[in-house]
Design an enzyme around this catalytic site. Sequence first.
Site, PDB file in Angstrom:
ATOM      1  N   GLY A  10       6.669  -8.987  14.240  1.00  0.00           N
ATOM      2  CA  GLY A  10       7.982  -9.515  13.868  1.00  0.00           C
ATOM      3  C   GLY A  10       8.945  -8.477  13.315  1.00  0.00           C
ATOM      4  CG  ASN A  11       7.659  -4.956  11.005  1.00  0.00           C
ATOM      5  OD1 ASN A  11       6.944  -5.150  11.984  1.00  0.00           O
ATOM      6  ND2 ASN A  11       7.497  -3.909  10.221  1.00  0.00           N
ATOM      7  CE  LYS A 119       1.893 -17.338  17.213  1.00  0.00           C
ATOM      8  NZ  LYS A 119       1.613 -16.024  16.684  1.00  0.00           N
ATOM      9  CE  LYS A 202       2.106  -9.045  17.642  1.00  0.00           C
ATOM     10  NZ  LYS A 202       1.747  -9.684  16.413  1.00  0.00           N
ATOM     11  CE  LYS A 264      -0.599  -8.609  12.341  1.00  0.00           C
ATOM     12  NZ  LYS A 264       0.023  -9.248  13.508  1.00  0.00           N
TER      13      LYS A 264
HETATM   14  P1  ADP Z   1       3.291  -9.793  12.897  1.00  0.00           P
HETATM   15  O1  ADP Z   1       4.637 -10.377  13.084  1.00  0.00           O
HETATM   16  O2  ADP Z   1       3.292  -8.301  12.944  1.00  0.00           O
HETATM   17  O3  ADP Z   1       2.220 -10.409  13.754  1.00  0.00           O
HETATM   18  P2  ADP Z   1       2.243 -11.274  10.618  1.00  0.00           P
HETATM   19  O4  ADP Z   1       3.185 -11.701   9.559  1.00  0.00           O
HETATM   20  O5  ADP Z   1       1.723 -12.287  11.559  1.00  0.00           O
HETATM   21  O6  ADP Z   1       2.946 -10.058  11.358  1.00  0.00           O
HETATM   22  O7  ADP Z   1       0.987 -10.533   9.957  1.00  0.00           O
HETATM   23  C1  ADP Z   1       1.131  -9.438   9.059  1.00  0.00           C
HETATM   24  C2  ADP Z   1       1.084  -9.958   7.630  1.00  0.00           C
HETATM   25  O8  ADP Z   1      -0.259 -10.330   7.298  1.00  0.00           O
HETATM   26  C3  ADP Z   1       1.395  -8.931   6.558  1.00  0.00           C
HETATM   27  O9  ADP Z   1       2.765  -8.730   6.402  1.00  0.00           O
HETATM   28  C4  ADP Z   1       0.736  -9.560   5.315  1.00  0.00           C
HETATM   29  O10 ADP Z   1       1.679 -10.329   4.588  1.00  0.00           O
HETATM   30  C5  ADP Z   1      -0.304 -10.536   5.889  1.00  0.00           C
HETATM   31  N1  ADP Z   1      -1.681 -10.360   5.444  1.00  0.00           N
HETATM   32  C6  ADP Z   1      -2.534 -11.391   5.244  1.00  0.00           C
HETATM   33  N2  ADP Z   1      -3.734 -10.953   4.868  1.00  0.00           N
HETATM   34  C7  ADP Z   1      -3.681  -9.601   4.816  1.00  0.00           C
HETATM   35  C8  ADP Z   1      -4.640  -8.580   4.484  1.00  0.00           C
HETATM   36  N3  ADP Z   1      -5.885  -8.879   4.146  1.00  0.00           N
HETATM   37  N4  ADP Z   1      -4.242  -7.281   4.537  1.00  0.00           N
HETATM   38  C9  ADP Z   1      -2.968  -6.969   4.893  1.00  0.00           C
HETATM   39  N5  ADP Z   1      -2.020  -7.904   5.200  1.00  0.00           N
HETATM   40  C10 ADP Z   1      -2.363  -9.207   5.187  1.00  0.00           C
HETATM   41 MG    MG Z   2       1.673 -12.529  13.695  1.00  0.00          MG
END
Ligand code: ADP
Ligand code: MG
Length: 304
Positions: A10-11, A119, A202, A264
Amino acid sequence: MAKIVIALGGNALGNDLKEQDSALTHSAQIIASLVKDGHDVIITHGNGPQVGKIHQVMNTQLEIPLHVSVAMSQGYIGFDLVRKLEHALHLEGVHVPVDYVLTMVEVDPHDKAFSHPTKPIGGFMNEALALELVKQGVPVVEDSGRGYRRVVASPKPKHITNLKSIQDAMQKHHVVVCAGGGGIPVVHTPHGYEGVEAVIDKDSASALLAKELDVDVLFILTAVEKVAVYYGTPKQRWLSTMSISETHQFIKEGHFAPGSMLPKVEAALTFVSGAKNKTTIITLLDKASEALKGETGTRIVSEV
Ligand code: ADP
Ligand code: MG
Protein backbone atom coordinates in the site's frame (compact mmCIF):
# COMPACT_ATOMS: atom_id res chain seq x y z
CA MET A 1 22.11 -10.93 -11.40
CA ALA A 2 18.85 -12.15 -9.97
CA LYS A 3 15.33 -12.82 -11.20
CA ILE A 4 13.07 -10.99 -8.75
CA VAL A 5 9.33 -10.85 -8.11
CA ILE A 6 8.64 -7.53 -6.36
CA ALA A 7 5.35 -7.28 -4.47
CA LEU A 8 4.43 -3.63 -3.89
CA GLY A 9 2.34 -2.85 -0.82
CA GLY A 10 0.00 0.00 0.00
CA ASN A 11 2.69 2.55 0.83
CA ALA A 12 4.25 2.13 -2.64
CA LEU A 13 0.88 2.99 -4.22
CA GLY A 14 -0.80 5.71 -2.11
CA ASN A 15 -4.48 5.83 -1.20
CA ASP A 16 -6.00 7.88 -4.02
CA LEU A 17 -5.11 8.94 -7.58
CA LYS A 18 -3.18 12.04 -6.45
CA GLU A 19 -1.15 10.12 -3.87
CA GLN A 20 -0.71 7.29 -6.39
CA ASP A 21 0.89 9.66 -8.88
CA SER A 22 3.65 10.76 -6.50
CA ALA A 23 4.01 7.42 -4.68
CA LEU A 24 4.46 5.56 -7.98
CA THR A 25 6.93 8.14 -9.33
CA HIS A 26 9.08 7.28 -6.32
CA SER A 27 8.45 3.49 -6.47
CA ALA A 28 9.30 3.48 -10.20
CA GLN A 29 12.66 5.18 -9.56
CA ILE A 30 13.59 2.53 -7.03
CA ILE A 31 12.56 -0.30 -9.38
CA ALA A 32 14.33 1.30 -12.36
CA SER A 33 17.60 1.36 -10.44
CA LEU A 34 17.24 -2.39 -9.76
CA VAL A 35 16.68 -2.94 -13.51
CA LYS A 36 19.72 -0.78 -14.26
CA ASP A 37 21.75 -3.05 -11.95
CA GLY A 38 20.85 -5.89 -14.34
CA HIS A 39 18.11 -7.70 -12.42
CA ASP A 40 15.09 -9.22 -14.18
CA VAL A 41 12.10 -7.69 -12.47
CA ILE A 42 8.47 -8.83 -12.33
CA ILE A 43 6.22 -6.47 -10.40
CA THR A 44 2.98 -7.27 -8.61
CA HIS A 45 0.99 -4.94 -6.40
CA GLY A 46 -1.77 -4.79 -3.81
CA ASN A 47 -5.14 -3.08 -4.29
CA GLY A 48 -6.80 -3.08 -0.84
CA PRO A 49 -7.76 0.62 -0.54
CA GLN A 50 -8.33 1.00 -4.31
CA VAL A 51 -10.57 -2.02 -4.84
CA GLY A 52 -12.59 -1.06 -1.74
CA LYS A 53 -13.29 2.40 -3.14
CA ILE A 54 -13.86 1.28 -6.74
CA HIS A 55 -16.27 -1.39 -5.54
CA GLN A 56 -18.14 0.97 -3.24
CA VAL A 57 -18.85 3.37 -6.10
CA MET A 58 -19.33 0.79 -8.87
CA ASN A 59 -21.54 -1.55 -6.91
CA THR A 60 -23.93 1.13 -5.63
CA GLN A 61 -24.34 2.71 -9.06
CA LEU A 62 -23.95 -0.19 -11.50
CA GLU A 63 -24.09 -3.45 -9.50
CA ILE A 64 -20.59 -4.35 -10.65
CA PRO A 65 -19.33 -7.58 -9.02
CA LEU A 66 -16.20 -7.59 -6.85
CA HIS A 67 -13.99 -9.44 -9.37
CA VAL A 68 -14.76 -6.77 -12.01
CA SER A 69 -13.72 -4.15 -9.43
CA VAL A 70 -10.45 -6.12 -9.05
CA ALA A 71 -10.01 -6.00 -12.85
CA MET A 72 -10.63 -2.24 -12.78
CA SER A 73 -8.07 -1.82 -9.99
CA GLN A 74 -5.46 -3.58 -12.19
CA GLY A 75 -6.08 -0.97 -14.91
CA TYR A 76 -6.29 1.97 -12.49
CA ILE A 77 -2.95 1.14 -10.88
CA GLY A 78 -1.33 -0.48 -13.94
CA PHE A 79 -1.76 2.63 -16.09
CA ASP A 80 0.19 4.78 -13.62
CA LEU A 81 2.73 2.07 -12.81
CA VAL A 82 3.60 1.31 -16.45
CA ARG A 83 3.97 4.93 -17.54
CA LYS A 84 5.99 5.82 -14.41
CA LEU A 85 8.28 2.81 -14.95
CA GLU A 86 8.80 3.67 -18.63
CA HIS A 87 9.76 7.21 -17.67
CA ALA A 88 12.04 6.17 -14.78
CA LEU A 89 13.83 3.65 -17.05
CA HIS A 90 14.21 6.33 -19.72
CA LEU A 91 15.80 8.68 -17.13
CA GLU A 92 18.19 5.90 -16.11
CA GLY A 93 19.10 5.38 -19.78
CA VAL A 94 17.83 1.80 -19.67
CA HIS A 95 16.11 0.69 -22.87
CA VAL A 96 13.94 -2.15 -21.63
CA PRO A 97 10.23 -2.44 -22.54
CA VAL A 98 7.60 -2.62 -19.81
CA ASP A 99 4.99 -5.34 -20.48
CA TYR A 100 1.62 -5.32 -18.74
CA VAL A 101 -0.23 -8.60 -18.28
CA LEU A 102 -3.85 -8.49 -17.15
CA THR A 103 -3.79 -11.48 -14.84
CA MET A 104 -6.45 -13.98 -13.83
CA VAL A 105 -5.80 -16.36 -10.97
CA GLU A 106 -7.76 -19.57 -10.57
CA VAL A 107 -9.22 -20.41 -7.15
CA ASP A 108 -11.11 -23.42 -5.80
CA PRO A 109 -14.88 -22.71 -5.85
CA HIS A 110 -15.16 -24.78 -2.65
CA ASP A 111 -12.42 -22.83 -0.83
CA LYS A 112 -13.47 -22.36 2.82
CA ALA A 113 -12.60 -18.65 2.48
CA PHE A 114 -15.91 -18.04 0.70
CA SER A 115 -17.75 -18.61 3.99
CA HIS A 116 -15.03 -16.99 6.18
CA PRO A 117 -14.12 -13.52 4.86
CA THR A 118 -10.71 -12.29 6.16
CA LYS A 119 -9.24 -9.82 3.63
CA PRO A 120 -9.47 -6.13 4.64
CA ILE A 121 -10.35 -3.76 1.75
CA GLY A 122 -11.17 -0.04 1.47
CA GLY A 123 -10.37 2.70 3.95
CA PHE A 124 -10.29 2.63 7.74
CA MET A 125 -13.40 3.47 9.78
CA ASN A 126 -14.17 4.10 13.44
CA GLU A 127 -15.84 1.62 15.78
CA ALA A 128 -19.31 3.22 15.54
CA LEU A 129 -19.41 2.95 11.73
CA ALA A 130 -17.98 -0.59 11.92
CA LEU A 131 -20.79 -1.67 14.30
CA GLU A 132 -23.34 -0.10 11.96
CA LEU A 133 -22.02 -2.14 9.00
CA VAL A 134 -21.94 -5.34 11.06
CA LYS A 135 -25.65 -4.76 11.85
CA GLN A 136 -26.29 -4.60 8.07
CA GLY A 137 -24.55 -7.95 7.68
CA VAL A 138 -21.31 -6.57 6.18
CA PRO A 139 -18.28 -8.30 7.75
CA VAL A 140 -15.75 -5.93 9.35
CA VAL A 141 -12.47 -6.47 11.30
CA GLU A 142 -10.03 -4.50 13.41
CA ASP A 143 -6.80 -4.12 11.35
CA SER A 144 -3.44 -4.06 13.24
CA GLY A 145 -4.46 -1.31 15.71
CA ARG A 146 -5.14 1.15 12.86
CA GLY A 147 -8.96 1.08 12.86
CA TYR A 148 -11.75 -1.04 11.33
CA ARG A 149 -12.09 -2.21 7.71
CA ARG A 150 -14.54 -4.21 5.59
CA VAL A 151 -13.42 -7.79 4.92
CA VAL A 152 -14.09 -10.00 1.89
CA ALA A 153 -13.42 -13.62 0.95
CA SER A 154 -9.77 -14.28 0.12
CA PRO A 155 -9.44 -17.75 -1.41
CA LYS A 156 -6.06 -19.38 -1.95
CA PRO A 157 -4.56 -18.83 -5.42
CA LYS A 158 -4.19 -22.17 -7.27
CA HIS A 159 -2.94 -21.27 -10.73
CA ILE A 160 -1.87 -18.15 -12.64
CA THR A 161 -3.83 -18.60 -15.87
CA ASN A 162 -1.70 -16.09 -17.84
CA LEU A 163 1.63 -17.58 -16.69
CA LYS A 164 2.94 -18.27 -20.21
CA SER A 165 2.63 -14.60 -21.25
CA ILE A 166 4.48 -13.53 -18.09
CA GLN A 167 7.20 -16.18 -18.68
CA ASP A 168 7.69 -15.09 -22.29
CA ALA A 169 8.11 -11.43 -21.27
CA MET A 170 10.54 -12.40 -18.49
CA GLN A 171 12.62 -14.51 -20.88
CA LYS A 172 13.00 -11.46 -23.12
CA HIS A 173 14.25 -9.54 -20.02
CA HIS A 174 11.32 -7.14 -20.20
CA VAL A 175 10.05 -5.51 -17.02
CA VAL A 176 6.68 -7.14 -16.33
CA VAL A 177 3.74 -5.74 -14.35
CA CYS A 178 1.21 -8.49 -13.53
CA ALA A 179 -1.00 -10.16 -10.90
CA GLY A 180 -2.24 -6.75 -9.71
CA GLY A 181 -4.37 -6.94 -6.59
CA GLY A 182 -3.60 -10.66 -6.32
CA GLY A 183 -5.06 -11.28 -9.79
CA ILE A 184 -8.70 -11.39 -10.90
CA PRO A 185 -10.21 -14.37 -9.07
CA VAL A 186 -11.70 -16.91 -11.49
CA VAL A 187 -12.96 -20.48 -11.45
CA HIS A 188 -12.78 -22.97 -14.28
CA THR A 189 -16.16 -23.74 -15.91
CA PRO A 190 -17.25 -25.62 -19.06
CA HIS A 191 -17.51 -22.16 -20.68
CA GLY A 192 -13.98 -21.12 -19.71
CA TYR A 193 -12.94 -18.98 -16.77
CA GLU A 194 -15.55 -17.00 -14.84
CA GLY A 195 -15.02 -14.39 -12.14
CA VAL A 196 -15.93 -14.99 -8.49
CA GLU A 197 -16.78 -12.61 -5.61
CA ALA A 198 -13.42 -12.38 -3.84
CA VAL A 199 -10.08 -10.58 -3.58
CA ILE A 200 -6.99 -12.80 -3.59
CA ASP A 201 -4.21 -11.74 -1.23
CA LYS A 202 -1.42 -10.14 -3.28
CA ASP A 203 1.34 -11.65 -1.13
CA SER A 204 -0.11 -15.11 -1.58
CA ALA A 205 -0.52 -14.66 -5.36
CA SER A 206 3.02 -13.21 -5.58
CA ALA A 207 4.45 -16.29 -3.82
CA LEU A 208 2.67 -18.61 -6.28
CA LEU A 209 3.91 -16.50 -9.19
CA ALA A 210 7.49 -16.44 -7.85
CA LYS A 211 7.38 -20.22 -7.45
CA GLU A 212 5.88 -20.90 -10.89
CA LEU A 213 8.36 -18.51 -12.57
CA ASP A 214 11.21 -20.12 -10.59
CA VAL A 215 12.76 -16.73 -9.74
CA ASP A 216 15.54 -16.31 -7.15
CA VAL A 217 14.04 -13.66 -4.89
CA LEU A 218 10.56 -12.79 -3.66
CA PHE A 219 10.85 -9.18 -2.55
CA ILE A 220 7.92 -8.01 -0.40
CA LEU A 221 8.10 -4.22 -0.11
CA THR A 222 5.87 -2.83 2.62
CA ALA A 223 5.54 -0.25 5.40
CA VAL A 224 8.05 -1.78 7.86
CA GLU A 225 11.81 -2.24 7.46
CA LYS A 226 11.78 -5.61 9.20
CA VAL A 227 9.44 -8.21 10.62
CA ALA A 228 9.15 -8.18 14.41
CA VAL A 229 8.18 -10.58 17.14
CA TYR A 230 6.04 -9.05 19.90
CA TYR A 231 5.22 -6.33 17.33
CA GLY A 232 3.92 -3.11 18.88
CA THR A 233 4.65 -4.21 22.46
CA PRO A 234 7.50 -3.29 24.85
CA LYS A 235 9.08 -6.70 24.07
CA GLN A 236 9.22 -5.95 20.29
CA ARG A 237 12.32 -7.37 18.57
CA TRP A 238 13.15 -6.76 14.88
CA LEU A 239 14.42 -9.81 12.98
CA SER A 240 17.13 -9.84 10.29
CA THR A 241 16.59 -13.50 9.45
CA MET A 242 14.03 -16.16 10.26
CA SER A 243 14.67 -19.83 9.63
CA ILE A 244 11.78 -21.85 8.19
CA SER A 245 11.19 -23.57 11.55
CA GLU A 246 11.36 -20.27 13.48
CA THR A 247 8.82 -18.78 11.07
CA HIS A 248 6.43 -21.70 11.71
CA GLN A 249 6.96 -21.30 15.46
CA PHE A 250 6.34 -17.51 15.40
CA ILE A 251 3.16 -18.03 13.34
CA LYS A 252 1.95 -20.55 15.94
CA GLU A 253 2.70 -18.07 18.73
CA GLY A 254 0.58 -15.42 16.96
CA HIS A 255 3.27 -12.80 16.26
CA PHE A 256 1.94 -11.82 12.83
CA ALA A 257 -1.36 -10.01 12.34
CA PRO A 258 -3.80 -11.81 9.99
CA GLY A 259 -4.51 -9.68 6.92
CA SER A 260 -1.19 -7.76 7.13
CA MET A 261 2.06 -9.48 8.20
CA LEU A 262 0.76 -13.06 8.35
CA PRO A 263 0.16 -13.35 4.57
CA LYS A 264 3.70 -12.04 3.96
CA VAL A 265 5.45 -14.61 6.16
CA GLU A 266 3.16 -17.33 4.76
CA ALA A 267 4.10 -16.18 1.25
CA ALA A 268 7.76 -16.42 2.26
CA LEU A 269 7.23 -20.01 3.42
CA THR A 270 5.34 -20.95 0.24
CA PHE A 271 8.23 -19.66 -1.87
CA VAL A 272 11.26 -21.01 0.02
CA SER A 273 10.03 -24.26 1.65
CA GLY A 274 11.45 -27.35 0.01
CA ALA A 275 13.13 -25.23 -2.69
CA LYS A 276 16.78 -24.57 -3.49
CA ASN A 277 18.58 -21.18 -3.45
CA LYS A 278 15.43 -19.13 -2.88
CA THR A 279 15.21 -16.02 -0.72
CA THR A 280 12.26 -13.97 0.48
CA ILE A 281 13.04 -10.48 1.73
CA ILE A 282 10.49 -8.36 3.59
CA THR A 283 11.44 -4.69 3.91
CA LEU A 284 10.59 -1.04 3.23
CA LEU A 285 10.39 0.12 -0.38
CA ASP A 286 13.03 2.78 0.34
CA LYS A 287 15.44 0.13 1.63
CA ALA A 288 15.10 -2.16 -1.42
CA SER A 289 18.63 -1.74 -2.69
CA GLU A 290 20.28 -2.13 0.76
CA ALA A 291 18.07 -5.11 1.54
CA LEU A 292 19.04 -6.84 -1.71
CA LYS A 293 22.68 -6.50 -0.66
CA GLY A 294 21.83 -8.08 2.70
CA GLU A 295 22.22 -4.87 4.72
CA THR A 296 18.67 -4.69 6.09
CA GLY A 297 15.22 -6.26 5.88
CA THR A 298 14.11 -9.68 7.11
CA ARG A 299 15.30 -12.67 5.08
CA ILE A 300 13.69 -16.11 4.98
CA VAL A 301 15.92 -18.46 3.00
CA SER A 302 15.47 -21.98 1.56
CA GLU A 303 17.37 -24.64 3.47
CA VAL A 304 18.03 -27.46 0.98
P1 ADP B 1 0.98 -3.97 2.52
O1 ADP B 1 0.06 -2.92 2.00
O2 ADP B 1 2.41 -3.70 2.20
O3 ADP B 1 0.56 -5.37 2.20
P2 ADP B 1 0.03 -4.37 5.25
O4 ADP B 1 -0.50 -3.20 5.99
O5 ADP B 1 -0.91 -5.38 4.74
O6 ADP B 1 0.96 -3.77 4.11
O7 ADP B 1 1.12 -5.13 6.14
C1 ADP B 1 2.23 -4.45 6.73
C2 ADP B 1 1.89 -4.07 8.16
O8 ADP B 1 1.89 -5.24 8.98
C3 ADP B 1 2.91 -3.20 8.86
O9 ADP B 1 2.79 -1.86 8.51
C4 ADP B 1 2.59 -3.46 10.34
O10 ADP B 1 1.70 -2.48 10.84
C5 ADP B 1 1.85 -4.81 10.34
N1 ADP B 1 2.40 -5.86 11.18
C6 ADP B 1 1.63 -6.76 11.84
N2 ADP B 1 2.39 -7.63 12.51
C7 ADP B 1 3.68 -7.31 12.29
C8 ADP B 1 4.94 -7.86 12.73
N3 ADP B 1 4.98 -8.93 13.52
N4 ADP B 1 6.09 -7.27 12.31
C9 ADP B 1 6.04 -6.18 11.50
N5 ADP B 1 4.87 -5.61 11.07
C10 ADP B 1 3.70 -6.17 11.43
MG1 MG C 1 -1.35 -6.26 2.82
